[in-house]
Design an enzyme around this catalytic site. Structure first.
Site, PDB file in Angstrom:
ATOM      1  N   SER A  21     -26.962  -8.724  21.428  1.00  0.00           N
ATOM      2  CA  SER A  21     -27.799  -7.589  21.058  1.00  0.00           C
ATOM      3  C   SER A  21     -27.153  -6.271  21.486  1.00  0.00           C
ATOM      4  O   SER A  21     -26.583  -6.159  22.575  1.00  0.00           O
ATOM      5  CB  SER A  21     -29.158  -7.741  21.754  1.00  0.00           C
ATOM      6  OG  SER A  21     -29.980  -6.641  21.459  1.00  0.00           O
ATOM      7  N   GLY A  72     -30.772   3.418  26.457  1.00  0.00           N
ATOM      8  CA  GLY A  72     -32.206   3.637  26.663  1.00  0.00           C
ATOM      9  C   GLY A  72     -33.066   3.069  25.549  1.00  0.00           C
ATOM     10  O   GLY A  72     -34.137   3.594  25.234  1.00  0.00           O
ATOM     11  N   LEU A  73     -32.590   1.972  24.951  1.00  0.00           N
ATOM     12  CA  LEU A  73     -33.357   1.251  23.918  1.00  0.00           C
ATOM     13  C   LEU A  73     -33.736   2.150  22.742  1.00  0.00           C
ATOM     14  O   LEU A  73     -34.864   2.083  22.222  1.00  0.00           O
ATOM     15  CB  LEU A  73     -34.604   0.578  24.528  1.00  0.00           C
ATOM     16  CG  LEU A  73     -34.342  -0.442  25.627  1.00  0.00           C
ATOM     17  CD1 LEU A  73     -35.650  -1.072  26.106  1.00  0.00           C
ATOM     18  CD2 LEU A  73     -33.394  -1.549  25.156  1.00  0.00           C
ATOM     19  N   ASN A  99     -34.414  -9.611  19.280  1.00  0.00           N
ATOM     20  CA  ASN A  99     -34.444  -9.252  20.704  1.00  0.00           C
ATOM     21  C   ASN A  99     -35.513  -8.186  20.893  1.00  0.00           C
ATOM     22  O   ASN A  99     -35.480  -7.148  20.231  1.00  0.00           O
ATOM     23  CB  ASN A  99     -33.057  -8.734  21.120  1.00  0.00           C
ATOM     24  CG  ASN A  99     -33.000  -8.301  22.574  1.00  0.00           C
ATOM     25  OD1 ASN A  99     -33.755  -7.430  22.998  1.00  0.00           O
ATOM     26  ND2 ASN A  99     -32.109  -8.903  23.334  1.00  0.00           N
ATOM     27  N   CYS A 130     -33.173  -4.733  30.708  1.00  0.00           N
ATOM     28  CA  CYS A 130     -32.473  -3.481  30.374  1.00  0.00           C
ATOM     29  C   CYS A 130     -32.440  -2.571  31.596  1.00  0.00           C
ATOM     30  O   CYS A 130     -33.495  -2.216  32.128  1.00  0.00           O
ATOM     31  CB  CYS A 130     -33.152  -2.762  29.217  1.00  0.00           C
ATOM     32  SG  CYS A 130     -32.356  -1.166  28.878  1.00  0.00           S
ATOM     33  N   GLY A 216     -18.276  -5.775  29.461  1.00  0.00           N
ATOM     34  CA  GLY A 216     -16.860  -5.903  29.111  1.00  0.00           C
ATOM     35  C   GLY A 216     -16.118  -6.816  30.077  1.00  0.00           C
ATOM     36  O   GLY A 216     -16.703  -7.378  31.019  1.00  0.00           O
ATOM     37  N   GLY A 242     -20.922 -11.944  28.877  1.00  0.00           N
ATOM     38  CA  GLY A 242     -20.343 -11.081  29.906  1.00  0.00           C
ATOM     39  C   GLY A 242     -18.832 -11.050  29.806  1.00  0.00           C
ATOM     40  O   GLY A 242     -18.150 -11.893  30.383  1.00  0.00           O
TER      41      GLY A 242
HETATM   42  C1  SIN Z   1     -29.896   0.048  26.231  1.00  0.00           C
HETATM   43  O1  SIN Z   1     -30.409   0.238  25.121  1.00  0.00           O
HETATM   44  O2  SIN Z   1     -30.030   0.858  27.146  1.00  0.00           O
HETATM   45  C2  SIN Z   1     -29.107  -1.195  26.476  1.00  0.00           C
HETATM   46  C3  SIN Z   1     -29.914  -2.411  26.327  1.00  0.00           C
HETATM   47  C4  SIN Z   1     -29.843  -3.335  27.494  1.00  0.00           C
HETATM   48  O3  SIN Z   1     -28.975  -3.211  28.358  1.00  0.00           O
HETATM   49  O4  SIN Z   1     -30.681  -4.225  27.574  1.00  0.00           O
END
Ligand code: SIN
Length: 303
Positions: A21, A72-73, A99, A130, A216, A242
Site C-alpha cells: 500500500s 499523512g494518509l 487497505n 501509520c 527501503g 520491509g
Molecule cells: C502515510 O500516508 O503517511 C503513510 C502510510 C503509512 O505509513 O501507513
C-alpha cells in the site's frame, strides 16, 4: 504456476508477490510499467472514511538506502475509492486487498462493512500502523486495542482480514499474537520505522511533519528480525514487508517465516521489479527442487 500458490488462512493467492500500500497508487498510475495479472495481489493506498488532505510538504526525503515519508494518509475517502478506482482495480486480474484506516474501531468496522459489499475484493488490510497521523499507531502499539479492532472488523466482514503492524513497539510478538487472537487471517510485518531528517544548516527538520516513516533497504534487517520472531511464536501467516528489492531478499523473508511478501519502496525506483520477481521466484524454487513455495517458509536453521 501452482508452485507459487499460497493460502493465508481464508485468503488464497496465485503467488506470494504483492505490492505494498502507498507504493503503487491505485494501480492506474502504474499501468505503463506493470502487468498486474502476474502479481499475487495489489494493495492500493490507504483509504479513510472521509477525504484527507495529508500532511504539510515536504512529505518525502531520500535517506541512506531508504526514504522517509510523512504523507499523512492523503486520499479522497472511501466513497471516492469505490466510485473512481474499485472497478478498475477489480478488472486487473489479480487479488485486490483494500487497505483501510479509521480513527477509531467504529470507523474501521463501518469501512470494512461497506467494502464487504464487493465480494470480488480479496481481503481487507487494516492499517493500524501509520506513523504519520495523530491516531495512526494507537491500535498497533496496544495489544488489547489491536485484538479489539481486529475482532470487531472480523465480525462485521466476510472478507479475509490482514492486520498491518507497526514496528515501533517493544514487543512485536505480543501485538501479532493479539491480531491472531482477534481473528486476523494474517499479519503484514512491518510498516515504517519512525525517523527524521535534519537540514542542520537551516537548523530545521526536512519533513513538513518533522517525523516520518523510514522504509527501503535500510530497514530490511529490522523487518527480517521481526518476521522471524513472530513466525516462531504466532500461528497465523505473515506477509513480510520491509526493504525487499531483489529475489534474494524475497527468499530471506520466506526462510525467516513469511508466507508472502510485499514490495514497497523498491516500486519507486524499479516499477517492474515486482512482476519480474514472480518468474524469478518460480525458477529459484524449481532449482531448489520444491513443489510449492510453502516448503521453504520458515526453514531457517538456527543453532
Ligand atoms: C502515510 O500516508 O503517511 C503513510 C502510510 C503509512 O505509513 O501507513
Amino acid at each position: 504456476m501452482s508452485r507459487l500458490n499460497v493460502q493465508l488462512n481464508r485468503l488464497r493467492l496465485a503467488n506470494p508477490i504483492l505490492v505494498a500500500s502507498g507504493t503503487f497508487g491505485y494501480a492506474g498510475e502504474m499501468t505503463a510499467f506493470a502487468n498486474f495479472s502476474v502479481l499475487g495481489g495489489v494493495i492500493p493506498k490507504t483509504i479513510t472514511p472521509q477525504p484527507r488532505a495529508g500532511n504539510p510538504t515536504p512529505r518525502t526525503v531520500e535517506t541512506a538506502s531508504g526514504m522517509l515519508n510523512s504523507i499523512g494518509l492523503d486520499n479522497d475517502g472511501l466513497e471516492a475509492f469505490i466510485s473512481k478506482h474499485l472497478d478498475y482495480l477489480l478488472s486487473l486480474g489479480t487479488a485486490v486487498i483494500a487497505n483501510i484506516a479509521g480513527s477509531n474501531a467504529d470507523e474501521f468496522v463501518e469501512m470494512a462493512a461497506r467494502l464487504s459489499q464487493y465480494d470480488k475484493l480479496a481481503a481487507i488490510e487494516l492499517n493500524i500502523s501509520c506513523p504519520n497521523v495523530s491516531h495512526g499507531v494507537d491500535y498497533g502499539t496496544d495489544p488489547a486495542k489491536t485484538a479489539d479492532v481486529v475482532s470487531k472488523v472480523r465480525a462485521a466482514s466476510s472478507l479475509p482480514i490482514i492486520a498491518k503492524l507497526t514496528p515501533n513497539v517493544t514487543n512485536i510478538v505480543q501485538i501479532a499474537q493479539a491480531a491472531a487472537d482477534g481473528g486476523a487471517d494474517a499479519v503484514s510485518l512491518v510498516n515504517t520505522f519512525q525517523g527524521m531528517a535534519i537540514n542542520w544548516r537551516k537548523r530545521k527538520p526536512v519533513l513538513g511533519n518533522i517525523i516520518g516513516g523510514l522504509s527501503g533497504p535500510a530497514i530490511k534487517p529490522l523487518a527480517l528480525r521481526m518476521v522471524w520472531q513472530v513466525a516462531k511464536k504466532v500461528q497465523i501467516p505473515i506477509i513480510g514487508v520491509g526493504g525487499i528489492s531483489n529475489i534474494d531478499d524475497v527468499m530471506e523473508f520466506l526462510v525467516a517465516g513469511a508466507s508472502a511478501v510485499q514490495i514497497g519502496t523498491a516500486n519507486f525506483f524499479d516499477p517492474t521489479l515486482a512482476t519480474r520477481l514472480v518468474g524469478q521466484l518460480d525458477e529459484l524454487l524449481a532449482q531448489e527442487g520444491l513443489q510449492n513455495v510453502s516448503e521453504i517458509v520458515g526453514t531457517l536453521k538456527t543453532p
